[in-house]
Design a protein around this motif. Structure first.
Motif, mmCIF file in Angstrom:
data_model
loop_
_atom_site.group_PDB
_atom_site.id
_atom_site.type_symbol
_atom_site.label_atom_id
_atom_site.label_comp_id
_atom_site.label_asym_id
_atom_site.label_seq_id
_atom_site.Cartn_x
_atom_site.Cartn_y
_atom_site.Cartn_z
ATOM 1 N N TYR A 153 0.807 -1.289 -0.224
ATOM 2 C CA TYR A 153 -0.113 0.072 -0.034
ATOM 3 C C TYR A 153 0.678 1.504 0.251
ATOM 4 O O TYR A 153 0.778 1.796 0.654
ATOM 5 C CB TYR A 153 -0.724 0.255 1.665
ATOM 6 C CG TYR A 153 -1.696 -1.391 1.022
ATOM 7 C CD1 TYR A 153 -2.653 -1.391 0.250
ATOM 8 C CD2 TYR A 153 -1.866 -2.018 2.403
ATOM 9 C CE1 TYR A 153 -3.766 -2.809 0.438
ATOM 10 C CE2 TYR A 153 -2.502 -3.371 2.635
ATOM 11 C CZ TYR A 153 -3.380 -3.495 1.641
ATOM 12 O OH TYR A 153 -3.840 -4.660 1.477
ATOM 13 N N PRO A 154 1.243 1.846 -1.264
ATOM 14 C CA PRO A 154 2.013 3.115 -1.153
ATOM 15 C C PRO A 154 1.287 3.769 -0.332
ATOM 16 O O PRO A 154 -0.051 3.974 -2.097
ATOM 17 C CB PRO A 154 2.680 3.132 -2.873
ATOM 18 C CG PRO A 154 2.776 1.623 -3.265
ATOM 19 C CD PRO A 154 1.660 0.511 -2.127
ATOM 20 N N SER A 155 1.638 5.101 -0.343
ATOM 21 C CA SER A 155 0.860 5.987 0.142
ATOM 22 C C SER A 155 1.265 7.281 0.188
ATOM 23 O O SER A 155 2.277 7.923 -0.759
ATOM 24 C CB SER A 155 -0.013 6.051 1.187
ATOM 25 O OG SER A 155 -1.684 6.723 1.629
ATOM 26 N N MET A 186 5.105 14.206 -2.099
ATOM 27 C CA MET A 186 4.254 14.418 -3.303
ATOM 28 C C MET A 186 3.479 13.469 -4.521
ATOM 29 O O MET A 186 4.680 14.478 -5.277
ATOM 30 C CB MET A 186 3.553 16.289 -3.101
ATOM 31 C CG MET A 186 3.377 16.758 -1.532
ATOM 32 S SD MET A 186 1.854 16.711 -1.224
ATOM 33 C CE MET A 186 1.094 17.818 -2.135
ATOM 34 N N GLY A 187 2.636 12.975 -4.924
ATOM 35 C CA GLY A 187 2.583 12.311 -5.898
ATOM 36 C C GLY A 187 3.494 11.190 -6.048
ATOM 37 O O GLY A 187 3.200 10.131 -6.641
ATOM 38 N N ALA A 188 4.054 10.268 -5.253
ATOM 39 C CA ALA A 188 5.231 9.480 -4.571
ATOM 40 C C ALA A 188 4.385 8.452 -4.701
ATOM 41 O O ALA A 188 4.605 6.961 -5.255
ATOM 42 C CB ALA A 188 6.240 9.665 -4.079
ATOM 43 N N SER A 189 2.969 8.267 -4.740
ATOM 44 C CA SER A 189 2.363 7.039 -4.752
ATOM 45 C C SER A 189 2.067 6.002 -5.495
ATOM 46 O O SER A 189 2.373 4.792 -5.425
ATOM 47 C CB SER A 189 1.227 7.292 -3.961
ATOM 48 O OG SER A 189 -0.401 8.337 -4.364
ATOM 49 N N ILE A 190 1.807 7.199 -6.293
ATOM 50 C CA ILE A 190 1.646 6.396 -7.975
ATOM 51 C C ILE A 190 2.918 5.835 -8.266
ATOM 52 O O ILE A 190 3.231 4.257 -9.069
ATOM 53 C CB ILE A 190 0.654 6.900 -9.464
ATOM 54 C CG1 ILE A 190 -0.978 7.698 -8.507
ATOM 55 C CG2 ILE A 190 0.287 6.236 -9.921
ATOM 56 C CD1 ILE A 190 -1.234 8.374 -8.844
ATOM 57 N N THR A 191 3.980 6.290 -8.545
ATOM 58 C CA THR A 191 5.310 6.356 -9.072
ATOM 59 C C THR A 191 5.398 5.137 -8.550
ATOM 60 O O THR A 191 6.136 4.248 -8.863
ATOM 61 C CB THR A 191 5.848 7.938 -9.095
ATOM 62 O OG1 THR A 191 5.797 8.111 -8.360
ATOM 63 C CG2 THR A 191 5.499 8.237 -10.418
ATOM 64 N N VAL A 192 5.742 4.894 -7.111
ATOM 65 C CA VAL A 192 6.740 3.978 -5.958
ATOM 66 C C VAL A 192 5.520 2.938 -6.050
ATOM 67 O O VAL A 192 6.771 1.707 -6.344
ATOM 68 C CB VAL A 192 6.517 4.434 -4.702
ATOM 69 C CG1 VAL A 192 6.292 3.797 -3.656
ATOM 70 C CG2 VAL A 192 7.763 5.915 -4.495
ATOM 71 N N GLY A 193 4.326 2.978 -6.215
ATOM 72 C CA GLY A 193 3.827 1.725 -6.588
ATOM 73 C C GLY A 193 4.107 1.560 -8.095
ATOM 74 O O GLY A 193 4.108 -0.052 -8.026
ATOM 75 N N SER A 194 4.279 2.022 -9.044
ATOM 76 C CA SER A 194 4.288 1.321 -10.637
ATOM 77 C C SER A 194 5.711 0.852 -10.566
ATOM 78 O O SER A 194 6.386 -0.506 -11.428
ATOM 79 C CB SER A 194 3.990 2.283 -11.692
ATOM 80 O OG SER A 194 4.945 4.043 -11.317
#
Ligand code: SF4
Ligand code: SF4
Lengths: 591, 209
Positions: free
Chosen positions: A374-376, A396-404
């Motif tokens: 669960y990256p957030s 900021m914004g790093a949930s999607i990038t860390v997630g991918s």
């Protein structure tokens, strides 16, 4: 001139109005947000303000405005300056026409931030002047002067208050509200505003040539000053100088640094008059490095020899401890044995009763379980950490990038990341485009509460209103996500527990990037808008005492003598009632 | 080139430095600590005195522990160091204990009688300290417990508990009762002036006892 008891940020905002501010933009970030919020609240507002989608956007807006000759301000928290660093570095070259002030509020002790970085370093990096106020009154006075300094040297000026100035109150003497507003007029000058290599080389030289004059001017204005009183001296800056003043004995000299660049000749003169100098400042050893550079015979103490801590914020006691380590006496009495009582239950901030985020997290964990990754991101929902729903947060914004990144690393467990609407529009959208483009297998949950809640409920493009209070078209997150080429885009109401679970299950069974938009207005905002829901109560006879609802973590649910009960905080979201296996939690009948 | 020190620095040299009266107002987010501190600040202004304060912002509305430092006659930084506060006003007994190390020898705590049980204790199954055990921890200290809840009920609204506490603590503050009461009237929502005036007066009375 009126004396008022005011918050630092309010005094700063007032100073801007006194200085004939024409344009202000920013992205909310604690502890900077109240500056623009205060400007928004002014009865008479003959200037433009906006909440921008991120700090880079805000910075460039304000820069463009300053190029037209008007006075502009951009506000952000320290980490926001990382986002705006790109235009910062080169705007130092291009310079400005109208006064341009960049407010970047630092947060020593990281009260509400992911790090303790020092904005003064950016000023040094970009070679722009930086003002470092010591208190609320000085912040007010310096802000009023920052615009003229910017115009005098045609250069952006960085203004760096810290949390204990922004969120501090004091009696402040205010000036008159300015009445001389300018209108933007862009005069073309490609050699100034088009930074192709041939132009930029010239601009860089000009920037370097300004430096000495700026340093000298800051001493002339009195932002950097000293008084010789003995053979030992203190060099101090920002709010640390207040702590120093409180405890310094009469026979110790003080140099107070309120602005950068420091005139090195001037500083060398001070240092050389002392056998020993202690440098007291918060954050980086920024002044200390200059002191060490200019010191010949003088012994220098500070962070580098362990007298002053590198981390956290100072106070009178820690300043006294620094004096002592440097072998200096101080005035005042600070008992050493004053430590907090141990073993008390902690009281961290938690998501509000009825916050839609909690319900979304609960359903997400129910479907994806302990193995889900669960990256957030950054917002109220970072508090989902307490619910085991936040595995990473970096910026900021790093949930999607860390997630991918994790999804494409070979990791086999499902990746489900969470990001708020404001953060998604800030820097999340690029990550989503990238994830879709690179075929990541992941679920992106946009926690859409229609507002930037954590920093004090500022509007964003999703809210349908601007900072000026004018209506604006609210963005369609669904259409935006679909336009990235994502076919799985579902919108759910997190208060609908069953529907939310179903949507998460479908996402789990689908390959590729899935977007779930969990939409429910922030309860605080909803209450302000007059949305009322009936509270719930626990039927004690039906309650089996299983404690499931307590694990949900709503602050309105208590557990006393083996049974659950609902307190006055309940905002009536109804999710606990759906979770309770006994059906023991019910809506209060209308009285 | 040599400059002199900025305004405020001139106090350092020689002449007697007036010490500030340092207090903390602590509680749980949402209990109105900031309004209480604004009232003290406003009262200082009315008496022409300097004041410095530092507040917890940001996460405060979400039920966390909050603290405001106030330095009446303060002219330096807003922060009060542990072991040096003259007074702690607490709206919650657990928070009174949490911040009690800020008090100097001989300092006073004026605290509400109840505790808001932290949600974390239910979730993590932690032991909820009893009011008796909390009072026992404070036994070495001079403290007064105020039943702000019933006083506020008597005044007409539970929301006026913060004003009750301020009234109760007013005996220890180096400010005139009048200045505080005028500040209350100035800062509370206009519709609630009557209730809050009463709350303040009941507080003053309870604090006496
Ligand atoms: S302020 Fe709004 S978004 Fe933040 S925790 Fe409360 S309800 Fe949730
Ligand atoms: S309905 Fe249940 S979960 Fe929702 S706010 Fe009330 S007690 Fe909390």
């Amino acid at each position: 001139m009126a004396v008022r008891y005011m918050l630092g940020n309010e005094a700063i905002a007032h100073a801007c109005v006194e200085a004939n501010l024409d344009f202000a933009s920013g992205y909310p970030g604690t502890p900077s947000s109240e500056v623009i919020d205060t400007l928004r609240r002014q009865d008479v507002r003959d200037f433009y303000i906006e909440w921008s989608v991120n700090e880079k956007v805000a910075f460039e807006n304000a820069l463009g405005a300053a190029w037209t000759g008007i006075r502009s301000l951009v506000t952000m928290k320290h980490v926001g300056l990382n986002v705006a660093a790109d235009p910062l570095m080169t705007s130092a070259y291009t310079g400005v026409k109208g006064g341009f002030v960049i407010l970047s509020a630092d947060d020593p002790y990281a009260h509400s931030s992911q790090n303790e970085q020092d904005s003064r370093m950016y000023a040094h990096f970009a070679r722009v002047p930086c003002l470092d106020p010591a208190g609320v009154q000085e912040a007010h006075d310096m802000m009023a002067a920052a615009f003229s300094l910017s115009e005098e040297f045609s250069i952006p000026v960085l203004f760096r208050p810290t949390t204990r100035i922004c969120h501090s109150k004091s009696d402040v003497e205010l000036g008159e509200v300015g009445k001389e507003h300018r209108k933007g007029n862009f005069e073309k000058d490609p050699r100034q505003y088009v930074v192709i290599p041939a132009h930029t080389r010239v601009l860089h030289k000009k920037l370097n040539e300004k430096q000495d004059a700026i340093a000298k001017r800051l001493v002339e204005i009195g932002y950097n000053k000293y008084e010789i009183r003995g053979k030992t001296g203190i060099v101090t800056s920002g709010i640390a100088s207040e702590y120093v003043k409180e405890i310094v004995p009469d026979d110790v000299s003080i140099a107070k640094i309120g602005a950068y660049p420091i005139d090195e000749e001037w500083l060398a003169e001070f240092v050389s008059k002392h056998e020993k100098v202690l440098v007291v400042e918060e954050c980086a050893p920024f002044v200390e490095e200059v002191v060490r550079q200019v010191a010949c015979e003088t012994r220098v103490h500070g962070k580098k020899d362990g007298c002053v801590p590198y981390e956290g914020e100072l106070d009178p006691a820690s300043t006294a401890a620094a004096f002592e380590k440097a072998g200096m006496l101080y005035d005042g009495n600070f008992p050493r044995d004053s430590s907090p009582v141990e073993g008390l239950p902690p009281r961290p901030p938690i998501l509000c009763a009825g916050c839609g985020h909690r319900a979304t997290f609960y359903a997400m964990k129910k479907v994806f379980g302990k193995k889900g990754i669960y990256p957030s991101d950054i917002g109220c929902y970072t508090l989902g950490l307490q619910l085991g729903a936040v595995d990473t947060t970096i910026c900021m914004g790093a949930s999607i990038t860390v997630g991918s990144g994790i999804a494409n690393s070979g990791e086999e467990n499902p990746v489900v990341c969470t990001i708020g609407d404001s953060t998604f529009l800030h820097t999340g959208i690029q990550g989503l485009i990238n994830a879709a483009y690179n075929n990541a297998n992941m679920t992106v949950v946009i926690l859409d509460n229609r507002i930037t809640a954590m920093t004090g409920h500022q509007p964003n493009p999703n809210t349908g209103v601007t900072a000026m209070g004018d209506p604006s078209p609210s963005i369609s997150l669904e259409a935006l996500c679909r336009s990235c080429g994502i076919s799985f885009v579902e919108t759910i109401d997190p208060y609908d527990y069953v529907g939310t679970i179903e949507a998460f299950k479908r996402a789990k069974d689908t390959e590729g990037v899935k977007v779930i938009i969990a939409r429910q207005p922030c309860v605080i905002e909803a209450r302000r808008r007059g949305i009322k829901r009936r509270s719930f109560f626990v039927d004690t006879d039906a309650c089996s005492g299983c404690g499931l609802c307590v694990k949900f973590g709503c602050p309105a649910i208590e557990f006393i003598d083996g049974k659950a009960s609902v307190n006055a905080l309940c905002s009536g979201c109804g999710v606990c009632a759906e979770i309770c296996p006994q059906g023991a939690i019910r809506s209060e009948v209308k009285r | 080139m040599c400059g002199d020190l900025p305004a405020g620095c001139d106090k350092i040299g020689g002449e007697e430095m007036s010490r500030s009266y340092d207090l903390l107002i602590v509680g749980v987010g949402g209990q109105g600590t900031i309004l209480a501190s604004n009232i003290i600040g406003e009262a200082c202004l009315a008496e022409g005195r300097k004041v410095r304060s530092a507040e917890t912002h940001g996460m405060s509305q979400r039920g966390g522990s909050v603290e405001t430092h106030i330095r009446i006659d303060g002219e330096f930084g807003p922060l009060i160091s542990a072991g040096t506060a003259d007074l702690i006003i607490s709206f919650d007994l657990l928070e009174a204990v949490r911040y009690s190390h800020f008090l100097k020898d001989g300092g006073v705590i004026v605290s509400g009688k109840n505790i808001v049980v932290p949600t974390s204790t239910f979730q993590q199954g932690l032991e909820v300290p009893s009011c008796e055990s909390l009072e026992a921890i404070l036994s070495e200290i001079k403290y007064h417990i105020i039943d702000a809840e019933s006083a506020a009920m008597e005044a007409g609204s539970l929301l006026s508990q913060n004003i009750v506490m301020l009234g109760a603590a007013s005996h220890h503050l180096p400010l005139k009762e009048d200045s505080l009461l005028s500040a209350v009237k100035k800062l509370v929502p206009p519709k609630t002036i009557e209730i809050n005036t009463k709350a303040f007066e009941i507080g003053v009375e309870k604090g006496n006892k």
